[in-house]
Write an enzyme that holds these catalytic residues in place. Structure first.
Site, PDB file in Angstrom:
ATOM      1  CB  THR A 271      -0.854  -0.014   1.282  1.00 36.42           C
ATOM      2  OG1 THR A 271      -1.785  -1.073   1.180  1.00 36.42           O
ATOM      3  CG2 THR A 271      -1.568   1.304   1.518  1.00 36.42           C
TER       4      THR A 271
ATOM      5  NE  ARG B  50     -10.324  -5.825   3.407  1.00 32.68           N
ATOM      6  CZ  ARG B  50      -9.201  -5.139   3.460  1.00 32.68           C
ATOM      7  NH1 ARG B  50      -8.752  -4.528   2.381  1.00 32.68           N
ATOM      8  NH2 ARG B  50      -8.519  -5.042   4.579  1.00 32.68           N
ATOM      9  CB  VAL B  51     -14.213  -1.212   1.438  1.00 31.66           C
ATOM     10  CG1 VAL B  51     -13.529   0.131   1.606  1.00 31.66           C
ATOM     11  CG2 VAL B  51     -14.990  -1.250   0.127  1.00 31.66           C
TER      12      VAL B  51
ATOM     13  CG  ASP C 245      -6.708   0.665   6.526  1.00 34.14           C
ATOM     14  OD1 ASP C 245      -6.608  -0.221   5.659  1.00 34.14           O
ATOM     15  OD2 ASP C 245      -5.727   1.308   6.955  1.00 34.14           O
TER      16      ASP C 245
ATOM     17  CB  THR D  18       0.528   0.544   5.192  1.00 31.19           C
ATOM     18  OG1 THR D  18       0.598  -0.736   4.550  1.00 31.19           O
ATOM     19  CG2 THR D  18       1.825   0.785   5.962  1.00 31.19           C
ATOM     20  N   GLY D  19      -1.405  -1.667   6.657  1.00 30.39           N
ATOM     21  CA  GLY D  19      -1.458  -2.847   7.527  1.00 30.39           C
ATOM     22  C   GLY D  19      -2.785  -3.554   7.376  1.00 30.39           C
TER      23      GLY D  19
HETATM   24  N1  ASP Z   1      -4.437  -1.438   4.742  1.00 30.72           N
HETATM   25  C1  ASP Z   1      -4.626  -2.094   3.478  1.00 30.72           C
HETATM   26  C2  ASP Z   1      -5.996  -2.749   3.497  1.00 30.72           C
HETATM   27  O1  ASP Z   1      -6.334  -3.369   4.486  1.00 30.72           O
HETATM   28  C3  ASP Z   1      -3.605  -3.120   3.146  1.00 30.72           C
HETATM   29  C4  ASP Z   1      -2.171  -2.761   3.436  1.00 30.72           C
HETATM   30  O2  ASP Z   1      -1.880  -1.659   3.843  1.00 30.72           O
HETATM   31  O3  ASP Z   1      -1.294  -3.638   3.259  1.00 30.72           O
HETATM   32  O4  ASP Z   1      -6.678  -2.702   2.510  1.00 30.72           O
END
Ligand code: ASP
Length: 324
Positions: free
Chosen positions: A192, A220-221, A223, A243-244
């Site tokens: 991300t 699916r959405v 954060d 991110t996460g």
């Molecule tokens: N936060 C992002 C999501 O859950 C994915 C990511 O940052 O790796 O869509």
């Protein structure tokens, strides 16, 4: 055993939080910028030296785009938009061109942008044909009375506002498709992308863009397009891009929580960020990280995963790009 569990979060704070800070609430930089390219279980032995160098080249190029805009007196909004746009075009990251695949082999992209001056925000979610979702998010912010638009409606709005639409095959990359085939959590593509910035007018902005999580259920959405979860900017506190594991970042309203700890409890940017990322999220197993800049030009990057593609630069000449 108990003492190890207790020590781990402390160790993470020490090892994985990096910042340039002064805590006496005075302006230390007229402009500052931070970027991320995703957080996750990356370690040096997962990558060849060439791959590491390749990521660093792209992160530096992205950072320089933002630095040039800010140094020339440009706005934080333009800086975060253009940095994220660059990273969306780079197939190494899980945003735009390099977006990961859903369980049914499609790409559904999310992006958001927010301006701290007036708390205006725009976001798109679940789009599969907008070349640069961050540009569409800015159009939603500036040319519509809405904050978040999804799916076909978002694509039509983007088209009507001059944003480039592409065939969905544009988002096909071998690595993302292989990730889907493996469908193993530990092999999932990180990446991300996000950017936060303070400009010389004192305005903060945040932008984030993603393909979401590999093998996610269609529809699916995450954060990223949820204002206050993965993206937030407020001139009275800070700008945050996350991110996460998105579900945790939504439930713990991570980006806004950091701002709220500064606003209501008077915490510094570093303390507020680490409270959320290294304590709250660690306690519940919410893996990931954030980049943040506050109204005084402090920068803080905090993550509880093994790595985070990241970088920052400030008016006083500091500039760094790191992965592990
Ligand atoms: N936060 C992002 C999501 O859950 C994915 C990511 O940052 O790796 O869509």
């Amino acid at each position: 055993m108990k003492s190890k569990t207790f020590l781990l979060p402390l160790l993470l704070v020490f090892v994985f939080a990096s910042s340039c800070q002064r805590t006496d609430n005075q302006k230390i930089n007229d402009w500052a910028i931070a970027i991320h390219g995703g957080a996750g279980a990356m370690t040096p032995d997962n990558y060849t030296q060439d791959e590491i160098d390749g990521y660093k080249v792209e992160l530096n190029a992205a950072l320089n785009i933002g630095v040039t805009i800010l140094k020339d007196g440009g706005s934080s909004l333009d800086a975060v938009e253009q940095v994220v746009r660059y990273l969306e075009d780079c197939p190494l990251f899980n945003a735009g061109r390099g977006a990961v695949f859903t369980n049914d082999g499609k790409n559904e992209l999310d992006a958001a942008i927010m301006f701290g001056k007036d708390l205006t925000a725009g976001a798109v979610a679940g789009v599969g044909d907008i070349k640069n979702p961050i540009l569409a998010a800015r159009k939603v912010m500036e040319n519509s009375p809405h904050v978040l638009m999804v799916g076909k409606g978002a694509s039509l709005f983007a088209l009507q506002n001059g944003v480039e639409i592409v065939d969905s095959s544009y988002f096909f990359t071998d690595t993302s498709y292989r990730d889907l085939q493996r469908s193993l959590e530990r092999d999932k593509k990180m990446g991300t992308v996000g950017c936060v910035a303070l400009d010389i007018e004192g305005n903060l902005a945040a932008a984030t863009s993603t393909g979401g999580m590999t093998n996610k259920r269609y529809g699916r959405v995450g954060d990223v397009p949820i204002i206050g979860a993965g993206t937030y900017a407020n001139n009275s506190t800070c700008a945050v891009s996350a991110t996460g594991h998105g579900e945790f970042f939504i439930r713990y309203t991570v980006a806004h929580d950091i701002s709220a700890l500064m606003e209501y409890k008077g915490l510094s940017l570093a303390k507020a960020s680490d409270e959320v990322v290294q304590k709250k999220l660690v306690d519940v197993g919410g893996e990931g990280g954030i980049i943040a800049v506050d109204k005084w030009g402090n920068v803080h990057l905090s993550f509880n995963s093994l790595g985070m593609f990241r970088g920052y630069a400030t008016e006083n000449g500091e500039s760094k790009v790191k992965i592990f």
